[in-house]
Design a protein around this motif. Structure first.
Motif, mmCIF file in Angstrom:
data_model
loop_
_atom_site.group_PDB
_atom_site.id
_atom_site.type_symbol
_atom_site.label_atom_id
_atom_site.label_comp_id
_atom_site.label_asym_id
_atom_site.label_seq_id
_atom_site.Cartn_x
_atom_site.Cartn_y
_atom_site.Cartn_z
ATOM 1 N N MET A 1 0.781 -1.119 -0.059
ATOM 2 C CA MET A 1 -0.394 0.033 0.033
ATOM 3 C C MET A 1 0.966 1.212 -0.138
ATOM 4 N N ASN A 2 0.688 2.030 -0.786
ATOM 5 C CA ASN A 2 1.277 3.605 -0.232
ATOM 6 C C ASN A 2 0.982 4.150 -0.165
ATOM 7 N N ARG A 3 1.665 5.119 0.585
ATOM 8 C CA ARG A 3 2.102 5.976 2.051
ATOM 9 C C ARG A 3 2.234 7.295 1.477
ATOM 10 N N ARG A 4 1.281 8.743 1.924
ATOM 11 C CA ARG A 4 1.782 9.703 1.368
ATOM 12 C C ARG A 4 3.899 10.254 1.821
ATOM 13 N N LEU A 5 3.666 10.372 0.863
ATOM 14 C CA LEU A 5 5.035 11.173 1.293
ATOM 15 C C LEU A 5 5.184 12.200 1.669
ATOM 16 N N PRO A 6 6.821 12.480 2.335
ATOM 17 C CA PRO A 6 6.878 13.785 2.902
ATOM 18 C C PRO A 6 6.772 14.284 2.246
ATOM 19 N N VAL A 7 6.547 16.227 2.854
ATOM 20 C CA VAL A 7 6.722 17.231 1.771
ATOM 21 C C VAL A 7 8.048 17.617 2.107
ATOM 22 N N LYS A 8 9.167 17.703 2.346
ATOM 23 C CA LYS A 8 10.110 18.502 2.041
ATOM 24 C C LYS A 8 11.391 17.645 1.905
ATOM 25 N N LEU A 9 12.679 17.338 1.304
ATOM 26 C CA LEU A 9 13.304 16.031 0.817
ATOM 27 C C LEU A 9 13.923 15.975 2.605
ATOM 28 N N ARG A 10 14.213 17.708 3.198
ATOM 29 C CA ARG A 10 14.988 17.174 4.761
ATOM 30 C C ARG A 10 14.117 15.804 5.314
ATOM 31 N N GLU A 11 12.544 15.909 4.712
ATOM 32 C CA GLU A 11 11.991 14.818 5.797
ATOM 33 C C GLU A 11 11.992 13.470 5.455
ATOM 34 N N LEU A 12 11.642 13.859 3.635
ATOM 35 C CA LEU A 12 11.943 12.454 2.933
ATOM 36 C C LEU A 12 13.691 11.880 3.572
ATOM 37 N N SER A 13 14.270 12.680 3.598
ATOM 38 C CA SER A 13 15.661 11.514 4.278
ATOM 39 C C SER A 13 15.943 11.536 5.363
ATOM 40 N N GLU A 14 15.173 12.304 6.006
ATOM 41 C CA GLU A 14 14.994 11.376 7.179
ATOM 42 C C GLU A 14 14.004 10.239 7.688
ATOM 43 N N CYS A 15 13.260 9.879 7.080
ATOM 44 C CA CYS A 15 12.457 8.847 6.806
ATOM 45 C C CYS A 15 13.165 7.892 6.116
ATOM 46 N N PHE A 16 13.881 8.572 5.224
ATOM 47 C CA PHE A 16 14.989 7.281 4.718
ATOM 48 C C PHE A 16 16.028 5.847 6.292
ATOM 49 N N ARG A 17 16.865 7.580 6.658
ATOM 50 C CA ARG A 17 17.270 7.152 7.984
ATOM 51 C C ARG A 17 16.612 6.303 8.697
ATOM 52 N N THR A 18 15.289 6.535 8.614
ATOM 53 C CA THR A 18 14.762 5.822 10.076
ATOM 54 C C THR A 18 14.227 4.433 9.562
ATOM 55 N N LYS A 19 14.236 3.900 8.289
ATOM 56 C CA LYS A 19 13.594 3.407 7.355
ATOM 57 C C LYS A 19 12.535 3.023 7.457
ATOM 58 N N SER A 20 11.843 3.953 7.828
ATOM 59 C CA SER A 20 10.082 4.244 7.710
ATOM 60 C C SER A 20 10.037 4.191 5.918
ATOM 61 N N LEU A 21 10.384 4.132 5.295
ATOM 62 C CA LEU A 21 10.655 4.876 3.465
ATOM 63 C C LEU A 21 12.075 3.972 2.799
ATOM 64 N N ASP A 22 11.917 3.749 1.719
ATOM 65 C CA ASP A 22 13.235 3.686 1.053
ATOM 66 C C ASP A 22 13.246 3.557 -0.118
ATOM 67 N N PRO A 23 14.355 4.274 -0.754
ATOM 68 C CA PRO A 23 13.992 5.178 -1.861
ATOM 69 C C PRO A 23 13.223 4.513 -3.034
ATOM 70 N N PHE A 24 13.454 2.925 -2.886
ATOM 71 C CA PHE A 24 13.631 2.014 -4.092
ATOM 72 C C PHE A 24 11.996 1.921 -4.363
#
Length: 493
Positions: A1-24
């Motif tokens: 299921m797709n989840r709503r993506l973060p609004v800002k680039l730094r928020e996206l990067s933080e999601c990648f760091r915490t593994k709540s999202l992944d780039p792929f």
């Protein structure tokens, strides 16, 4: 299921760091949305295999705890006049329909080195000659704010970087690059309700940007918000040995300003009377007045200023634009590269037929006009006189910035027009209207930024423009962020 993506680039990067999202997974969501919104015609080509490969590499860096920064894993798009190695680069023209560069533009190389993922190449007016993204061989791009996408009722995206603006505004990518020769980044950003920015001439390399007007072309940035624009700007700015026009001193990165530390007290804001021009809509005028009042209430000193040669600017821009185009387009002869006709009766006929088939009427008209202005009998009368007036326009900016810190103006004279209304006039007349507020900044080489303010009665974005003296990017971003926070345009998105 797709989840709503973060609004800002730094928020996206933080999601990648915490593994709540992944780039792929994020880039897959972007491709899914691109497929859903292909009716907008924002992209001329998606880079699916390349982006997936880049996403896997980015994911591995996050697993190793060694991300490259806030852009690592972020989906971005490139206007189709930036060379991308082994990826078609067409300029929206039949002339380069099959052109695959063997190298990449410096700006793309720098984004790639920061870990950005290339979603695809975006639609544009042929060779950047237009203000609507309606003159591409791939068809027009449609504004995602349109009430109706059927037939010719849709709203234009602006141009010539309309595909990049729609790609960001529709959420398909987090940032996109365009080119800005007379407003071609800020104009579509205004119509699409996103941030559009051009820097001081020479701060960003033009190497690999297929030229339109060398003395005015600037790679531009389109993002959803000011903070993201700063992140991208910091990634791509700086000297480049492959571009002799870049400024050679080291680039000092812009600090992302904290809102609670931005003070407008004592800031001198100029309101140029010449920008209150014929054709300015009442809604844009009200937005302009309201934001000026907001700045004044916050402690800024708002005063009327004059830029006397603004009225001549569009004519000077048109002459110099067409003169440089006639020179730049001479390289497309059907022999070295570009479309080649089947004509084989003579070399001259091959040149003529290849260009007749490869260029549309807009490009041909500008080439002819440019050659006319450069004729021996016309050179002093048109080209040299235009250069002299360009200097006067630049002097206007120099003089006014001794009195004020920034200028506040409209970006466009109205909200996005309907396609059927826009195409009633010819390309030259439309550019004269649509670029009235944006092209003077290119003439002076100064930085300028468009920020969305509110929606019109027809629920279309209205934006305003900030301009500052050379190398005043830090101040422009701070003022733009303050405006962004106080008008809260994001509540409409």
């Amino acid at each position: 299921m797709n989840r709503r993506l973060p609004v800002k680039l730094r928020e996206l990067s933080e999601c990648f760091r915490t593994k709540s999202l992944d780039p792929f997974s994020v880039v897959e969501q972007c491709f899914a949305l691109a497929e859903q919104r292909k009716d907008l015609n924002a992209f001329v080509r998606l880079s699916t295999s390349q982006a997936r490969h880049q996403a896997k590499q980015s994911a591995q860096r996050y697993r190793d705890g060694k991300p490259l920064g806030a852009l690592d894993g972020a989906p971005i798009a490139m206007k189709d006049n930036f060379c991308t190695k082994n990826v078609h680069t067409t300029c929206g023209s039949r002339m380069l329909e099959n052109f695959v560069p063997t190298y990449s533009a410096t700006v793309y190389e720098r984004l790639e080195c920061q870990g950005a993922l290339l979603v695809g190449k975006t639609n544009m007016d042929q060779f950047g000659m237009g203000s609507g993204t309606v003159d591409s061989i791939f068809g027009p791009t449609k504004n995602c704010w349109s009430e109706n996408l059927q037939k010719d009722e849709f709203r234009i995206a602006g141009g010539s970087s309309g595909g990049s603006a729609v790609a960001v505004a529709s959420g398909i990518c987090f940032a996109a690059l365009g080119s800005d020769t007379g407003g071609s980044t800020r104009n579509p950003a205004s119509y699409c309700g996103v941030v559009g920015f051009k820097s001081t001439y020479g701060l960003i390399s033009r190497h690999g940007l297929i030229p339109l007007v060398n003395s005015m072309d600037v790679p531009g940035i389109i993002t959803k918000n000011v903070d993201d624009c700063i992140v991208v700007f910091n990634a791509i700015a700086g000297p480049d040995d492959r571009d002799s026009t870049t400024i050679k001193v080291p680039f000092n990165a812009i600090n992302v300003p904290k809102l609670d530390r931005i003070s407008l007290k004592g800031l001198k804001v100029g309101i140029p009377i010449e920008y209150h021009c014929e054709g300015l809509s009442d809604e844009v005028l009200k937005a302009w007045t309201d934001v000026a009042d907001m700045l004044e209430e916050a402690g800024a000193i708002v005063e009327t200023v004059s830029l006397p040669y603004t009225s001549a600017s569009i004519f000077v821009y048109s002459i110099l634009n067409q003169c440089e185009i006639s020179s730049n387009m001479a390289r497309y002869d059907g022999i070295q590269y570009g479309h080649r006709s089947d004509e084989d009766s003579s070399t001259e006929q091959l040149y003529a037929r290849s260009r007749a088939e490869g260029f549309n009427s807009v490009v041909k008209n500008r080439i002819l006009a440019g050659n006319y202005f450069l004729l021996r009998n016309n050179y002093d009368k048109y080209f040299l006189k235009a250069l002299k007036v360009r200097r006067l326009i630049a002097n206007d900016f120099d003089q006014v910035f001794r009195k004020v810190d920034v200028l506040l103006t409209p970006t466009t004279l109205s909200a996005a027009p309907r396609y059927k209304d826009f195409t009633r006039s010819n390309n030259r007349d439309q550019c004269a209207v649509q670029d009235f507020c944006t092209q003077p900044a290119n003439m002076g080489g100064i930085p300028a930024l468009s920020v969305p303010i509110r929606l019109s009665e027809e629920q279309l974005p209205i934006s305003l423009q900030l301009m500052g003296p050379n190398f005043s990017e830090q101040r422009l971003f701070e003022v733009a962020k303050w405006i962004e926070a106080n008008v809260q345009f994001d509540k409409y998105c």
